[in-house]
Scaffold this motif. Structure first.
Motif, PDB file in Angstrom:
ATOM      1  N   UNK A  14      29.811 -58.338  81.112  1.00  0.00           N
ATOM      2  CA  UNK A  14      29.844 -58.223  79.650  1.00  0.00           C
ATOM      3  C   UNK A  14      30.955 -59.055  79.032  1.00  0.00           C
ATOM      4  N   UNK A  15      32.012 -59.328  79.796  1.00  0.00           N
ATOM      5  CA  UNK A  15      33.156 -60.075  79.262  1.00  0.00           C
ATOM      6  C   UNK A  15      33.102 -61.560  79.617  1.00  0.00           C
ATOM      7  N   UNK A  16      32.026 -61.973  80.254  1.00  0.00           N
ATOM      8  CA  UNK A  16      31.900 -63.371  80.655  1.00  0.00           C
ATOM      9  C   UNK A  16      31.892 -64.274  79.415  1.00  0.00           C
ATOM     10  N   UNK A  17      32.582 -65.410  79.512  1.00  0.00           N
ATOM     11  CA  UNK A  17      32.606 -66.431  78.456  1.00  0.00           C
ATOM     12  C   UNK A  17      33.187 -65.904  77.140  1.00  0.00           C
ATOM     13  N   UNK A  18      34.112 -64.968  77.210  1.00  0.00           N
ATOM     14  CA  UNK A  18      34.673 -64.431  75.961  1.00  0.00           C
ATOM     15  C   UNK A  18      35.933 -65.157  75.514  1.00  0.00           C
ATOM     16  N   UNK A  19      36.280 -66.242  76.209  1.00  0.00           N
ATOM     17  CA  UNK A  19      37.442 -67.037  75.807  1.00  0.00           C
ATOM     18  C   UNK A  19      38.769 -66.450  76.236  1.00  0.00           C
ATOM     19  N   UNK A  20      38.751 -65.389  77.061  1.00  0.00           N
ATOM     20  CA  UNK A  20      39.980 -64.742  77.518  1.00  0.00           C
ATOM     21  C   UNK A  20      40.105 -64.855  79.035  1.00  0.00           C
ATOM     22  N   UNK A  21      41.344 -64.686  79.526  1.00  0.00           N
ATOM     23  CA  UNK A  21      41.555 -64.586  80.958  1.00  0.00           C
ATOM     24  C   UNK A  21      41.197 -63.165  81.383  1.00  0.00           C
ATOM     25  N   UNK A  22      40.241 -63.018  82.281  1.00  0.00           N
ATOM     26  CA  UNK A  22      39.869 -61.687  82.775  1.00  0.00           C
ATOM     27  C   UNK A  22      40.826 -61.309  83.902  1.00  0.00           C
ATOM     28  N   UNK A 103      52.003 -69.131  82.574  1.00  0.00           N
ATOM     29  CA  UNK A 103      51.967 -70.458  81.949  1.00  0.00           C
ATOM     30  C   UNK A 103      50.739 -71.238  82.435  1.00  0.00           C
ATOM     31  N   UNK A 104      50.440 -71.092  83.729  1.00  0.00           N
ATOM     32  CA  UNK A 104      49.265 -71.765  84.295  1.00  0.00           C
ATOM     33  C   UNK A 104      47.980 -71.210  83.681  1.00  0.00           C
ATOM     34  N   UNK A 105      47.905 -69.895  83.558  1.00  0.00           N
ATOM     35  CA  UNK A 105      46.706 -69.280  82.998  1.00  0.00           C
ATOM     36  C   UNK A 105      46.519 -69.663  81.537  1.00  0.00           C
ATOM     37  N   UNK A 106      47.616 -69.756  80.801  1.00  0.00           N
ATOM     38  CA  UNK A 106      47.508 -70.218  79.418  1.00  0.00           C
ATOM     39  C   UNK A 106      46.963 -71.631  79.350  1.00  0.00           C
ATOM     40  N   UNK A 107      47.333 -72.460  80.329  1.00  0.00           N
ATOM     41  CA  UNK A 107      46.810 -73.825  80.367  1.00  0.00           C
ATOM     42  C   UNK A 107      45.306 -73.834  80.616  1.00  0.00           C
ATOM     43  N   UNK A 108      44.853 -72.948  81.482  1.00  0.00           N
ATOM     44  CA  UNK A 108      43.411 -72.869  81.752  1.00  0.00           C
ATOM     45  C   UNK A 108      42.616 -72.482  80.501  1.00  0.00           C
ATOM     46  N   UNK A 109      43.266 -71.721  79.612  1.00  0.00           N
ATOM     47  CA  UNK A 109      42.573 -71.327  78.382  1.00  0.00           C
ATOM     48  C   UNK A 109      42.205 -72.526  77.515  1.00  0.00           C
ATOM     49  N   UNK A 110      42.886 -73.639  77.708  1.00  0.00           N
ATOM     50  CA  UNK A 110      42.602 -74.837  76.916  1.00  0.00           C
ATOM     51  C   UNK A 110      41.451 -75.669  77.495  1.00  0.00           C
ATOM     52  N   UNK A 130      54.790 -60.538  79.328  1.00  0.00           N
ATOM     53  CA  UNK A 130      53.674 -61.402  79.705  1.00  0.00           C
ATOM     54  C   UNK A 130      52.518 -61.268  78.725  1.00  0.00           C
ATOM     55  N   UNK A 131      52.308 -60.056  78.223  1.00  0.00           N
ATOM     56  CA  UNK A 131      51.289 -59.893  77.194  1.00  0.00           C
ATOM     57  C   UNK A 131      51.627 -60.763  75.987  1.00  0.00           C
ATOM     58  N   UNK A 132      52.925 -60.848  75.668  1.00  0.00           N
ATOM     59  CA  UNK A 132      53.361 -61.732  74.586  1.00  0.00           C
ATOM     60  C   UNK A 132      53.035 -63.182  74.922  1.00  0.00           C
ATOM     61  N   UNK A 133      53.236 -63.544  76.197  1.00  0.00           N
ATOM     62  CA  UNK A 133      52.923 -64.904  76.628  1.00  0.00           C
ATOM     63  C   UNK A 133      51.441 -65.218  76.414  1.00  0.00           C
ATOM     64  N   UNK A 134      50.578 -64.244  76.707  1.00  0.00           N
ATOM     65  CA  UNK A 134      49.149 -64.471  76.545  1.00  0.00           C
ATOM     66  C   UNK A 134      48.712 -64.397  75.084  1.00  0.00           C
ATOM     67  N   UNK A 135      49.551 -63.772  74.241  1.00  0.00           N
ATOM     68  CA  UNK A 135      49.249 -63.666  72.808  1.00  0.00           C
ATOM     69  C   UNK A 135      47.833 -63.124  72.564  1.00  0.00           C
ATOM     70  N   UNK A 136      47.525 -62.038  73.260  1.00  0.00           N
ATOM     71  CA  UNK A 136      46.224 -61.401  73.052  1.00  0.00           C
ATOM     72  C   UNK A 136      45.076 -62.101  73.742  1.00  0.00           C
ATOM     73  N   UNK A 137      45.377 -63.030  74.648  1.00  0.00           N
ATOM     74  CA  UNK A 137      44.299 -63.776  75.303  1.00  0.00           C
ATOM     75  C   UNK A 137      44.043 -63.313  76.739  1.00  0.00           C
TER      76      UNK A 137
END
Length: 419
Positions: A14-22, A103-110, A130-137
């Motif tokens: 259900x969360x596939x392709x939602x633009x977030x790191x699962x 930091x690596x996971x945030x890069x993958x979000x791009x 770390x939640x702050x680092x992800x900024x809700x992502x």
């Protein structure tokens, strides 16, 4: 035997392709890796995904030691996906092995054509920083040991009472469930506790006094479902002759156990005052088999074990859970009224849904019945109120609208609380 984990697989889908790191979290050996690298991967393949578009990295495997370096990992993944417009899936196991992984996971979000899934066995990597680092992502999916219903698939020929006896003794870690005899189950759980969970907590947090940690674990295991706090626990240590551990240190150790997903802390909530009560709290083990193994299977109090199992069931169903406190006016023999705190075992919430749930071995005595329903009838609201008893009974509802269910129905029919 393959144990299906449809509860979690469907959430991932259900969360596939939602633009977030699962981010798949949970206690070690609860089945996170199997969920991601077997069940979810097989779903992707069955859905027509090209196997070459599924990138798998197990960071706890020494053969992937080079990929624990954040820059190496980033380059390895980007080299595979940046020259393609097709969809790729990245599956990383035990991401906490990588420094600066956030930091690596945030890069993958791009990377628009990359859908990323990671597992981790330490809640520190979901800390507020770390939640702050992800900024809700970051999108967390918590995986628990097998529910009773999942466990019964490993013992399909057993009747409820026999299956529940195994479950309340040896818990729901998948490998434990698949072992063939009780001696193997017990030995595995004790070895796992000492060689994996305890060792991991001590080494990760650089703890010097191992004995204090072990004594505290024994105390918490002996008092599941009981109200306590670090100050009370300090007094327990003093009464046993160990005066070296302070409430501050105890609180720190408890947080280490929580970070490792070994135990969960449950806060108390004042139902009428609509506020949390800071202390004391309750603690439950994420797997009852590990709790029993810690005590060498000696303290088998059915009341507390059943309560722990109901708590774990609610958490697996994705409910938030608090302990309820309801103040009532109680008349004394003198005719005067005094304020008294009564307790509701669990307040289970999910979205707009809320349930008040009491756990009781039996309601065969009128005094016991009144004790269990009294706080439920004094909440002052109309949320659903349920009593779960160990007896295998037909569901019934009294004149106050309180639903009484048997434990078998509660554990095997998730929607029964809506009867």
């Amino acid at each position: 035997m393959i144990i299906s984990r449809d509860l979690y697989l469907n959430r991932l889908i259900a969360h596939r392709h939602n633009g977030l790191i699962k981010i798949i979290t949970g206690i070690r050996r609860c089945g996170k890796s199997f969920l991601l690298f077997n069940l979810f991967k097989n779903f992707l393949l069955d859905d027509g995904v090209n196997p070459a578009h599924i990138i798998e990295i197990a960071l706890d495997d020494r053969r992937n030691k080079a990929l624990r370096d954040p820059d190496n990992c980033l380059k390895f993944v980007l080299d595979k996906v940046t020259n393609s417009k097709e969809q790729f899936y990245l599956l990383i196991d035990e991401v906490q092995y990588m420094p600066e992984f956030e930091d690596v996971l945030n890069s993958f979000l791009h990377v628009a054509n990359l859908d990323t899934y990671v597992t981790g066995s330490n809640s520190k990597f979901l800390s507020s920083d770390i939640i702050t680092e992800f900024r809700g992502r970051g999108d967390e999916l918590r995986v628990h040991p097998l529910t009773f219903k999942e466990f019964t698939k490993t013992v399909p020929d057993l009747k409820f009472d026999d299956a529940f006896n195994y479950y309340q003794t040896y818990g729901g870690l998948p490998y434990t469930a698949l072992l063939s005899n009780e001696e193997e189950k017990g030995s595995y759980l004790k070895r796992l506790f000492d060689e994996v969970y305890l060792k991991d907590i001590i080494e990760r947090n650089k703890i010097r006094n191992n004995l204090q940690v072990e004594i505290l674990l024994n105390v918490i295991a002996s008092s599941i479902g009981s109200l306590t706090n670090p100050q009370r626990l300090e007094n327990t240590f003093k009464s046993s002759g160990d005066k070296q551990i302070s409430a501050v240190t105890i609180n720190q150790y408890l947080n280490y156990f929580i970070d490792a997903f070994l135990i969960e802390k449950v806060e108390r909530f004042d139902v009428k005052g609509k506020k949390y009560i800071s202390t004391p709290q309750k603690y439950y083990f994420s797997d009852i088999g590990l709790r029993n193994a810690r005590l060498n299977f000696r303290q088998q109090e059915t009341t507390h074990i059943m309560e722990n199992i109901i708590y774990n069931e609610l958490r697996a169903r994705n409910y938030s859970v608090d302990v309820g406190v309801v103040e009532i006016n109680e008349r004394q023999e003198s005719g005067h009224y005094v304020r008294k705190q009564t307790e509701i075992d669990f307040i289970a919430g999910k979205g707009s849904q809320k349930y008040y749930i009491q756990s009781a071995l039996s309601l065969d005595l009128e005094t016991k019945l009144q004790q269990e329903i009294r706080p439920l009838t004094n909440t002052g609201d109309s949320f659903k109120k349920i009593v779960v008893v160990k007896d295998n009974i037909l569901p019934s509802r009294d004149e106050n609208g309180i639903l009484t269910l048997g434990l078998k129905q509660f554990l095997t029919e998730p929607n029964c609380i809506n009867l």
